[in-house]
Motif scaffolding. Sequence first.
Motif, short mmCIF file in Angstrom:
data_model
loop_
_atom_site.label_atom_id
_atom_site.label_comp_id
_atom_site.label_asym_id
_atom_site.label_seq_id
_atom_site.Cartn_x
_atom_site.Cartn_y
_atom_site.Cartn_z
N PRO A 1 41.97 39.90 29.96
CA PRO A 1 41.49 38.40 31.03
C PRO A 1 41.04 37.58 29.90
O PRO A 1 40.74 37.78 28.79
CB PRO A 1 40.01 39.35 31.82
CG PRO A 1 40.30 40.65 31.60
CD PRO A 1 41.31 40.56 30.49
N ALA A 2 41.31 36.34 30.58
CA ALA A 2 40.90 35.41 29.73
C ALA A 2 39.64 34.15 31.09
O ALA A 2 40.30 34.58 31.61
CB ALA A 2 42.20 34.18 29.43
N LYS A 3 38.83 33.67 30.26
CA LYS A 3 38.12 32.71 31.02
C LYS A 3 38.42 30.92 31.11
O LYS A 3 38.82 31.35 29.97
CB LYS A 3 37.04 32.79 30.89
CG LYS A 3 36.43 34.13 31.40
CD LYS A 3 34.51 34.65 31.51
CE LYS A 3 34.07 35.70 31.50
NZ LYS A 3 32.74 35.98 32.54
N VAL B 1 36.83 30.51 35.89
CA VAL B 1 37.65 31.95 36.70
C VAL B 1 38.14 32.12 35.87
O VAL B 1 37.77 32.52 34.20
CB VAL B 1 39.23 31.25 37.36
CG1 VAL B 1 38.65 30.21 38.80
CG2 VAL B 1 39.99 30.18 36.25
N THR B 2 38.01 34.45 35.86
CA THR B 2 38.85 35.05 35.12
C THR B 2 40.24 35.33 35.57
O THR B 2 40.72 35.55 36.78
CB THR B 2 37.55 36.03 35.21
OG1 THR B 2 36.86 35.87 34.47
CG2 THR B 2 38.09 36.89 33.76
N VAL B 3 41.75 35.20 34.40
CA VAL B 3 42.75 35.22 35.09
C VAL B 3 42.98 36.21 33.70
O VAL B 3 42.63 36.23 32.76
CB VAL B 3 43.37 33.93 35.40
CG1 VAL B 3 43.21 33.27 36.18
CG2 VAL B 3 43.43 33.04 33.85
N THR B 4 44.44 36.84 34.57
CA THR B 4 45.10 37.24 32.88
C THR B 4 46.41 37.36 33.94
O THR B 4 47.11 37.25 35.23
CB THR B 4 44.66 39.18 32.99
OG1 THR B 4 45.55 39.88 32.82
CG2 THR B 4 45.32 39.77 34.71
N TYR B 5 47.54 37.49 33.10
CA TYR B 5 48.35 37.74 32.99
C TYR B 5 49.48 39.49 33.32
O TYR B 5 49.61 40.00 32.30
CB TYR B 5 49.69 36.74 31.68
CG TYR B 5 51.27 37.02 31.56
CD1 TYR B 5 51.62 35.96 32.81
CD2 TYR B 5 51.76 38.22 31.42
CE1 TYR B 5 52.98 36.03 32.61
CE2 TYR B 5 53.28 38.04 31.79
CZ TYR B 5 53.79 37.03 31.70
OH TYR B 5 55.25 37.69 32.04
N ARG B 6 50.46 39.07 34.36
CA ARG B 6 50.49 40.41 34.67
C ARG B 6 51.97 39.85 35.73
O ARG B 6 52.64 39.43 36.24
CB ARG B 6 50.18 41.34 35.97
CG ARG B 6 48.83 41.74 35.58
CD ARG B 6 47.75 42.41 36.35
NE ARG B 6 46.91 42.98 36.34
CZ ARG B 6 47.32 44.33 35.45
NH1 ARG B 6 48.04 45.21 35.10
NH2 ARG B 6 45.80 44.42 35.38
N MET B 7 53.82 40.59 34.59
CA MET B 7 55.22 40.60 34.80
C MET B 7 55.40 42.44 34.95
O MET B 7 55.20 42.35 33.35
CB MET B 7 55.48 39.76 34.74
CG MET B 7 56.68 38.96 34.64
SD MET B 7 57.20 38.85 36.16
CE MET B 7 58.14 38.19 36.55
N ALA B 8 56.38 42.44 35.67
CA ALA B 8 56.90 43.86 35.17
C ALA B 8 55.96 44.93 34.97
O ALA B 8 56.71 44.82 33.93
CB ALA B 8 57.89 43.24 34.71
#
Length: 92
Positions: A24-26, A11-18
């Motif tokens: 992206p990180a795998k 899975v490829t994810v990223t942190y997003r907030m405000a």
Amino acid sequence: MVGSRRGEHTVTVTYRMAGHYTKPAKLSFTAEANKNYQLDFVTDIGTAWLSKDSYADIWIKDKATGQPVTEVVRTTPPPAPRTISYPVIINN
């Protein structure tokens, strides 16, 4: 994440907030049938205004045991320039 499909998953994810975000990180892991998994993270993003050492550590864990099933992957904000936006609310 519900583990109804076993086998190798990436899975490829990223942190997003405000308005803050990271590259992206795998994460890769081998899912087992009838197990539940959860994406987890810790971060210092947003604790210091535009700090240069901000990060998000992201991993996947087994929900039943709480044990990680991936390594912890550290991801950081992209290099400047980056735009941070905040909502403005005007009450009439």
